[in-house]
Design a protein around this motif. Sequence first.
Motif, PDB file in Angstrom:
ATOM      1  N   HIS A  28      47.070  41.473  46.649  1.00 38.30           N
ATOM      2  CA  HIS A  28      46.921  41.558  45.196  1.00 38.30           C
ATOM      3  C   HIS A  28      47.347  40.240  44.554  1.00 38.30           C
ATOM      4  O   HIS A  28      48.356  39.652  44.918  1.00 38.30           O
ATOM      5  CB  HIS A  28      47.776  42.701  44.636  1.00 38.30           C
ATOM      6  N   THR A  29      46.543  39.793  43.619  1.00 35.03           N
ATOM      7  CA  THR A  29      46.906  38.628  42.820  1.00 35.03           C
ATOM      8  C   THR A  29      46.607  38.935  41.361  1.00 35.03           C
ATOM      9  O   THR A  29      45.779  39.785  41.036  1.00 35.03           O
ATOM     10  CB  THR A  29      46.112  37.365  43.221  1.00 35.03           C
ATOM     11  N   GLU A  30      47.291  38.242  40.517  1.00 36.35           N
ATOM     12  CA  GLU A  30      46.967  38.202  39.096  1.00 36.35           C
ATOM     13  C   GLU A  30      46.789  36.741  38.729  1.00 36.35           C
ATOM     14  O   GLU A  30      47.082  35.849  39.540  1.00 36.35           O
ATOM     15  CB  GLU A  30      48.080  38.858  38.277  1.00 36.35           C
ATOM     16  N   ARG A  31      46.309  36.477  37.570  1.00 37.12           N
ATOM     17  CA  ARG A  31      46.010  35.089  37.208  1.00 37.12           C
ATOM     18  C   ARG A  31      47.242  34.198  37.254  1.00 37.12           C
ATOM     19  O   ARG A  31      47.123  32.983  37.406  1.00 37.12           O
ATOM     20  CB  ARG A  31      45.351  35.049  35.824  1.00 37.12           C
ATOM     21  N   ALA A  43      50.752  29.872  42.850  1.00 36.77           N
ATOM     22  CA  ALA A  43      50.367  28.762  43.729  1.00 36.77           C
ATOM     23  C   ALA A  43      50.339  27.437  42.977  1.00 36.77           C
ATOM     24  O   ALA A  43      50.427  26.371  43.596  1.00 36.77           O
ATOM     25  CB  ALA A  43      49.001  29.044  44.349  1.00 36.77           C
ATOM     26  N   ARG A  44      50.243  27.492  41.663  1.00 40.10           N
ATOM     27  CA  ARG A  44      50.205  26.265  40.878  1.00 40.10           C
ATOM     28  C   ARG A  44      51.569  25.583  40.827  1.00 40.10           C
ATOM     29  O   ARG A  44      51.684  24.453  40.340  1.00 40.10           O
ATOM     30  CB  ARG A  44      49.694  26.575  39.469  1.00 40.10           C
ATOM     31  N   THR A  45      52.621  26.268  41.333  1.00 40.75           N
ATOM     32  CA  THR A  45      53.949  25.655  41.418  1.00 40.75           C
ATOM     33  C   THR A  45      54.202  25.043  42.794  1.00 40.75           C
ATOM     34  O   THR A  45      55.270  24.488  43.031  1.00 40.75           O
ATOM     35  CB  THR A  45      55.046  26.697  41.114  1.00 40.75           C
ATOM     36  N   VAL A  46      53.228  25.169  43.706  1.00 41.83           N
ATOM     37  CA  VAL A  46      53.345  24.565  45.036  1.00 41.83           C
ATOM     38  C   VAL A  46      52.809  23.134  44.956  1.00 41.83           C
ATOM     39  O   VAL A  46      51.639  22.918  44.647  1.00 41.83           O
ATOM     40  CB  VAL A  46      52.552  25.378  46.081  1.00 41.83           C
ATOM     41  N   GLU A  47      53.665  22.165  45.230  1.00 41.99           N
ATOM     42  CA  GLU A  47      53.278  20.768  45.035  1.00 41.99           C
ATOM     43  C   GLU A  47      52.299  20.275  46.096  1.00 41.99           C
ATOM     44  O   GLU A  47      51.365  19.531  45.787  1.00 41.99           O
ATOM     45  CB  GLU A  47      54.529  19.879  45.020  1.00 41.99           C
ATOM     46  N   GLN A  64      44.679  30.998  41.284  1.00 41.36           N
ATOM     47  CA  GLN A  64      45.512  30.691  42.445  1.00 41.36           C
ATOM     48  C   GLN A  64      44.775  29.790  43.432  1.00 41.36           C
ATOM     49  O   GLN A  64      45.367  28.915  44.061  1.00 41.36           O
ATOM     50  CB  GLN A  64      45.961  31.993  43.115  1.00 41.36           C
ATOM     51  N   GLY A  65      43.466  30.000  43.558  1.00 41.24           N
ATOM     52  CA  GLY A  65      42.672  29.128  44.406  1.00 41.24           C
ATOM     53  C   GLY A  65      42.632  27.701  43.885  1.00 41.24           C
ATOM     54  O   GLY A  65      42.751  26.738  44.649  1.00 41.24           O
ATOM     55  N   LEU A  66      42.477  27.558  42.576  1.00 43.64           N
ATOM     56  CA  LEU A  66      42.502  26.222  41.983  1.00 43.64           C
ATOM     57  C   LEU A  66      43.849  25.551  42.209  1.00 43.64           C
ATOM     58  O   LEU A  66      43.927  24.337  42.427  1.00 43.64           O
ATOM     59  CB  LEU A  66      42.216  26.301  40.481  1.00 43.64           C
ATOM     60  N   LEU A  80      36.590  36.163  40.620  1.00 43.61           N
ATOM     61  CA  LEU A  80      36.667  35.895  39.188  1.00 43.61           C
ATOM     62  C   LEU A  80      37.320  37.034  38.416  1.00 43.61           C
ATOM     63  O   LEU A  80      37.927  36.816  37.366  1.00 43.61           O
ATOM     64  CB  LEU A  80      35.260  35.655  38.626  1.00 43.61           C
ATOM     65  N   ASN A  81      37.194  38.268  38.928  1.00 40.61           N
ATOM     66  CA  ASN A  81      37.734  39.431  38.233  1.00 40.61           C
ATOM     67  C   ASN A  81      38.244  40.446  39.256  1.00 40.61           C
ATOM     68  O   ASN A  81      38.456  40.115  40.424  1.00 40.61           O
ATOM     69  CB  ASN A  81      36.659  40.072  37.335  1.00 40.61           C
ATOM     70  N   ASP A  82      38.413  41.699  38.817  1.00 36.03           N
ATOM     71  CA  ASP A  82      38.854  42.756  39.726  1.00 36.03           C
ATOM     72  C   ASP A  82      37.765  43.061  40.744  1.00 36.03           C
ATOM     73  O   ASP A  82      36.566  43.002  40.428  1.00 36.03           O
ATOM     74  CB  ASP A  82      39.180  44.025  38.949  1.00 36.03           C
ATOM     75  N   VAL A  83      38.177  43.382  41.967  1.00 32.79           N
ATOM     76  CA  VAL A  83      37.243  43.777  43.012  1.00 32.79           C
ATOM     77  C   VAL A  83      37.702  45.103  43.614  1.00 32.79           C
ATOM     78  O   VAL A  83      38.895  45.355  43.749  1.00 32.79           O
ATOM     79  CB  VAL A  83      37.128  42.705  44.122  1.00 32.79           C
ATOM     80  N   ILE A  84      36.736  45.947  43.959  1.00 30.52           N
ATOM     81  CA  ILE A  84      37.033  47.247  44.560  1.00 30.52           C
ATOM     82  C   ILE A  84      37.315  47.052  46.040  1.00 30.52           C
ATOM     83  O   ILE A  84      36.664  46.263  46.718  1.00 30.52           O
ATOM     84  CB  ILE A  84      35.852  48.213  44.357  1.00 30.52           C
TER      85      ILE A  84
END
Length: 228
Positions: A28-31, A43-47, A64-66, A80-84
């Motif tokens: 599970h991820t959120e933006r 992940a944006r805090t990982v240098e 998180q991918g970016l 891009l959004n929620d997935v089942i």
Amino acid sequence: VDIQKEVPTDELREILQEDIAFLHYIGHTERDGFQCPDGKLDARTVENTGIQAFLLNACNSYEQGLGLIDAGGVGGIVTLNDVINEGAVRIGETVARLLNTGFPLRAALTIARDESVLGGQYIVVGDGGMTVAQPASGTPYLMNLAEVEDGFDAEIETYTTDVSGLGSVFIPYIDDVEEYYLSSGSISSFHIDETDLLRFLQMEDFPVRVEDELFFSTTLQLDDIYSR
């Protein structure tokens, strides 16, 4: 292959900083971060990351991918959004197997998208030409197979990689085929009998589409074709 489950934030941060050829994240991820048992990790805090390619098979994993790309990752697949869950599992399994047979990220996702109505929620970030493994033949390919009265019609679509680029030479090892072809795209359609088809299917593991259903050559049975 290393499998870890229920990873806390500090261990996940360490994993994201390791040198890894391919990271397949299921969860599970959120933006604003990966959901861990003890909280979230953004992940944006990982240098810096040593991850080359990744599939973040979770809801809303784009940001998180970016973050991983900005930290040094080469390329990956995100949502891009929620997935089942059911559709995500089907796409994840297909992408992983295609990558293992030598397809680059973008081509693997293009083929896997047809396996679920959720396919449009997945996109590539970073370098879509990144490969994780090399195909036995040097050029990854997809076979479209159809039964005809006296055998089978097989159309072969080839794909470029970061090693076998546009214009690479390709020849299918099918009896009576003596021409060489340039990759990529659909190279030709071949007529093939049952004996030659069975031999060709066992040469290496590659995707085979029969009507609208995707199989892999080493597990495809003739009943899967004849039953249609």
